[in-house]
Scaffold this active site. Structure first.
Site, PDB file in Angstrom:
ATOM      1  CB  THR A  34     -28.391   2.723   4.589  1.00 25.87           C
ATOM      2  OG1 THR A  34     -29.588   2.603   4.312  1.00 25.87           O
ATOM      3  CG2 THR A  34     -27.338   1.504   5.370  1.00 25.87           C
TER       4      THR A  34
ATOM      5  CB  THR B  70     -31.187  -0.021   9.586  1.00 22.69           C
ATOM      6  OG1 THR B  70     -32.364   1.060   8.919  1.00 22.69           O
ATOM      7  CG2 THR B  70     -31.917  -1.246   9.376  1.00 22.69           C
TER       8      THR B  70
END
Ligand code: ASN
Length: 337
Positions: free
Chosen positions: A90, A13
């Protein structure tokens, strides 16, 4: 002397851009950072060199080949840099930190994984703080292990888990205290830091094939279901059980299925579905029954770390008996023994 940090940007991200189907990995992260950080702020950071992987990925696509790439990348630059930051998605960061901690045992320098929940291209990004914090940690030569830095917390990589999909506090290490914090002051808990035991060369082996499967008990699970899962061509299975390592001991057919698989040489490792705690198969009859079926307790290792530890040990060519013996050996700080 000023420290030089190598930053490997693998995707995630932190560098993503919006698209019609949602966020997708984006290139030119250095350009984005230069837009966000004025030159004098950039100059105040530890000196770093950023390398952007040719194939940036959403970490949901992670495969053992990506681990090989990250570990060899660090190993080949090990002498040139004082510390390493890995920018990673993540979703599977806890797996990757764990795997790299086994492939790079005996590290004498910091390797810090980080990423973000909101991309750097968005106003409310948490990526800048995470990157700056990770660079700060990577410049600290007291750290000689693979860590995960996120939202002010420094965690041991192979103890970390992604526990929250929405909060900036996405990660924790439920069975091991935080190694440090970055608030107004950056503080490390030095007594908790890993001290490498040897100086041997890294063990970069990591097979592309799948050695390990993850299974989970659920109420009503039956022998037929388990038999079909255990018939998959894997060397080992992690069985996520209840509480301190318990399973349905009233289901003899299910227990027979486990016993048959272990007798055939498959390794079945018992880990708890609970977030915190350790497996003691002898606490209840419902746990002893699993031990009698040949299932081995995995203590307080996380599922992510156990998956990677098993994958790594089988990649090294160890037999099931040898791998079994290593479960209670603390290779890189992943288990309390
Ligand atoms: N899907 C993203 C990834 O793991 C999530 C993130 O990085 N926050 O690459």
């Amino acid at each position: 002397m000023s420290k030089k940090i190598y930053v490997a940007y693998t995707g995630g991200t932190i560098g993503m851009r919006p698209s019609e189907s949602g966020y997708v990995p984006g290139d030119n992260l250095m350009g984005l950072l230069e837009e966000k950080l004025p030159p004098d702020v950039m100059a105040s950071l530890p000196e770093f060199e950023l390398y952007e992987y040719p194939q940036l990925i959403d970490s949901s696509n992670i495969r053992p080949d990506n681990w090989k790439q990250i570990a060899s990348d660090i190993a080949s630059r090990y002498e040139q840099f004082d510390g390493f930051v890995v920018l990673h998605g993540t979703d599977t960061m806890a797996y990757s930190c764990s795997m790299i901690s086994f492939m790079l045992q005996n590290l004498q320098k910091p390797v810090i994984f980080t990423g973000s929940q909101i991309p750097l291209c968005e106003a409310r990004t948490d990526g800048l703080e995470n990157l700056v914090g990770a660079l700060t940690m990577a410049a600290d030569d007291r750290i000689k292990e693979v860590c995960l830095y996120f939202n002010g917390r420094l965690l041991r990589g192979n103890r970390s888990r992604k526990l929250n999909a929405y909060l900036f506090d996405a990660f924790d290490s439920p069975n091991y205290p935080w190694l440090g914090r970055a608030d107004i002051h950056v503080e490390l808990n030095e007594t908790l830091l890993w001290q490498p035991k040897g100086k041997e060369k890294f063990q970069l082996e990591c097979d592309s094939e799948t050695h390990v499967g993850i299974l989970q008990l659920f109420p009503g699970i039956n022998a037929q279901w388990m038999e079909s899962a255990l018939s998959q061509p894997m060397d080992a299975f992690i069985l996520r059980t209840y509480g301190t390592g318990n399973g349905p001991d009233a289901d003899h057919a299910l227990l027979d299925t486990f016993a048959k698989a272990t007798a055939e040489g498959k390794l079945i490792v018992n880990l708890t579905q609970c977030h915190r705690g350790t497996v003691h198969q002898g606490s209840y009859a419902a746990g002893s029954a699993l031990a009698k079926a040949g299932i081995v307790g995995g203590l307080d290792t996380t599922t992510e770390a156990m998956f990677c530890k098993l994958h790594h040990l089988y990649s090294l060519g160890l037999s099931t008996e040898e791998v079994k013996a290593m479960l209670s050996v603390n290779l890189s700080g992943e288990v309390s023994v």
